[in-house]
Design an enzyme around this catalytic site. Structure first.
Site, short mmCIF file in Angstrom:
data_model
loop_
_atom_site.label_atom_id
_atom_site.label_comp_id
_atom_site.label_asym_id
_atom_site.label_seq_id
_atom_site.Cartn_x
_atom_site.Cartn_y
_atom_site.Cartn_z
N ASP A 137 0.22 -4.52 5.75
CA ASP A 137 -0.46 -3.95 6.92
C ASP A 137 -1.92 -4.38 6.89
O ASP A 137 -2.64 -4.11 5.91
CB ASP A 137 -0.38 -2.43 6.89
CG ASP A 137 0.93 -1.91 7.44
OD1 ASP A 137 1.86 -2.70 7.57
OD2 ASP A 137 1.01 -0.70 7.73
N HIS A 162 1.14 3.92 2.12
CA HIS A 162 1.54 4.64 3.33
C HIS A 162 3.02 5.00 3.22
O HIS A 162 3.83 4.20 2.74
CB HIS A 162 1.31 3.78 4.56
CG HIS A 162 0.08 4.15 5.34
ND1 HIS A 162 -0.59 3.25 6.13
CD2 HIS A 162 -0.58 5.33 5.46
CE1 HIS A 162 -1.62 3.86 6.71
NE2 HIS A 162 -1.63 5.11 6.32
N HIS A 184 -6.88 -2.99 5.92
CA HIS A 184 -6.08 -1.99 6.65
C HIS A 184 -6.97 -0.79 7.00
O HIS A 184 -6.54 0.37 6.90
CB HIS A 184 -4.88 -1.58 5.81
CG HIS A 184 -3.81 -0.86 6.55
ND1 HIS A 184 -3.60 -0.98 7.91
CD2 HIS A 184 -2.85 0.03 6.11
CE1 HIS A 184 -2.59 -0.22 8.28
NE2 HIS A 184 -2.12 0.41 7.20
N ASP A 203 5.53 5.07 5.23
CA ASP A 203 6.57 4.22 5.81
C ASP A 203 6.87 3.01 4.96
O ASP A 203 7.88 2.34 5.16
CB ASP A 203 6.21 3.81 7.25
CG ASP A 203 4.90 3.06 7.35
OD1 ASP A 203 3.91 3.51 6.75
OD2 ASP A 203 4.84 2.03 8.06
N HIS A 204 6.03 2.72 3.97
CA HIS A 204 6.26 1.58 3.08
C HIS A 204 6.89 1.99 1.74
O HIS A 204 7.28 1.12 0.96
CB HIS A 204 4.94 0.84 2.82
CG HIS A 204 4.44 0.12 4.03
ND1 HIS A 204 4.49 -1.26 4.16
CD2 HIS A 204 3.89 0.59 5.17
CE1 HIS A 204 3.97 -1.60 5.34
NE2 HIS A 204 3.60 -0.50 5.96
N HIS A 262 0.87 -1.17 0.00
CA HIS A 262 0.00 0.00 0.00
C HIS A 262 0.91 1.22 0.00
O HIS A 262 2.14 1.09 0.03
CB HIS A 262 -0.97 -0.01 1.19
CG HIS A 262 -0.32 0.05 2.53
ND1 HIS A 262 0.50 -0.96 3.02
CD2 HIS A 262 -0.35 1.01 3.51
CE1 HIS A 262 0.92 -0.64 4.22
NE2 HIS A 262 0.44 0.55 4.54
N HIS A 288 7.20 -5.77 10.69
CA HIS A 288 6.42 -4.53 10.87
C HIS A 288 5.88 -4.52 12.30
O HIS A 288 4.66 -4.58 12.54
CB HIS A 288 5.30 -4.42 9.85
CG HIS A 288 4.74 -3.02 9.75
ND1 HIS A 288 4.21 -2.34 10.83
CD2 HIS A 288 4.60 -2.18 8.71
CE1 HIS A 288 3.78 -1.14 10.45
NE2 HIS A 288 4.02 -1.03 9.16
#
Length: 315
Positions: A202, A92, A179, A94-95, A90, A270
């Site tokens: 996630d 986000h 998520h 942080d990914h 996805h 994670h």
């Protein structure tokens, strides 16, 4: 030794050398999985952002590209030019925050073919904007460093649930996970030579993940410890705290998932927060099988058995 025996001995030696060379040249039939980053948005030196490397059949595929992914790839001595593709769960931050580093550093380090990225809806648009954002750097490196333009080109594709990659005996299947309001969000299953690994991405508790994980050797799942997260983040509002916990899977919930999937090995990655101390204790309320709490640079060799290689700690 007579001539006949000497001839036979030399022939056997040559055959042995040939067989050893052939075995070394032949691609391994195992899956090798390396946890490049096992952390969360929290900037930590011991747990970089979410990212996983899967090696099989001579291919090297990266799943998610959080903070420090390029540094971990360099650390484990994988040439950037050997990364074949990137898959995103996805979008986000942080990914994906490590994505420009992997893309542009790979080009500077010798990649001569386009950078391939698969991900949920929005991936192609994001990559288009990144090309625009870095247009100055791209132009200068072509003019000044004479880097090949094809090496910085991007092939990006928005994908949905289903088989998204099937090359050289490696099959990558994307599947929808839950998520919360973050939609779409994907998990991935990688199959090769009769072995498999599932990466949750996630997600909170997901029946679809359990469905796609059936029969897998290894299930790598995200996890949150609500009590530890609250203790580490006392200033977070109650509303924000509830939203964060509600988007993820607790250790007890993950244990239920592991019990239903029954992998050869369950692994946490994670990890929120990165220093949650009681993950195993909470998991054991619902799951009694093989379990590992992932570490950055930990690798898994998946064959007839699953062998865990822990990173060497510096003195």
């Amino acid at each position: 030794m007579n001539i006949s025996n000497e001839h036979s001995w030399r022939l056997c030696l040559l055959l042995l050398i040939f067989n050893v060379a052939l075995a070394e040249a032949a691609p391994s039939q195992n899956l090798r999985v390396t946890l490049l980053g096992t952390g969360s948005p929290q900037p930590r030196m011991d747990r970089f952002g979410p990212s996983i490397l899967v090696e099989a059949g001579g291919k090297k595929l990266v799943f998610d590209c959080g903070r420090g992914a390029a540094q971990r790839i360099e650390q484990i001595k994988i040439p950037f030019t050997e990364i074949d593709a990137l898959f995103l769960t996805h979008l986000h931050s942080d990914h994906v925050v490590g994505l420009p580093d992997l893309w542009l550093t790979g080009w500077a380090r010798g990649r001569k073919v386009p950078f391939q990225v698969w991900g949920p809806a929005g991936t192609r648009e994001m990559m288009s904007h990144l090309e625009e954002a870095f247009q100055f750097d791209i132009r200068i490196r072509q003019e000044d460093d004479k880097l090949p333009p094809q090496g910085v080109a991007v092939i990006a594709k928005d994908i949905e649930q289903g088989v998204v990659y099937d090359t050289g005996g490696i099959k990558v299947t994307a599947f929808a996970v839950d998520h919360g309001l973050v939609k779409p969000a994907l998990g991935y299953r990688i199959d090769f030579a009769g072995h498999s690994v599932v990466l949750s991405g996630d997600t909170r508790f997901s029946e679809n993940l359990i469905h796609f994980s059936q029969g897998t050797d290894v299930l790598i799942h995200e996890v949150i410890d609500p009590e530890a997260f609250r203790a580490r983040n006392p200033s977070v509002s109650a509303e924000r705290y509830g939203a964060i916990v509600g988007h993820h899977t607790t250790a007890e919930q993950a244990g239920t998932i592991f019990s239903r999937v029954k992998p050869k090995l369950a692994v946490y990655s994670h990890i929120v927060p990165g220093d949650a101390p009681d993950l195993v204790l909470h998991t054991r309320k619902t799951y009694s099988g093989p379990l590992e709490v992932g570490e950055d640079s930990m690798s898994l060799e998946i064959g007839e058995s699953v062998v865990v290689h822990r990173p060497v700690k510096a003195n």
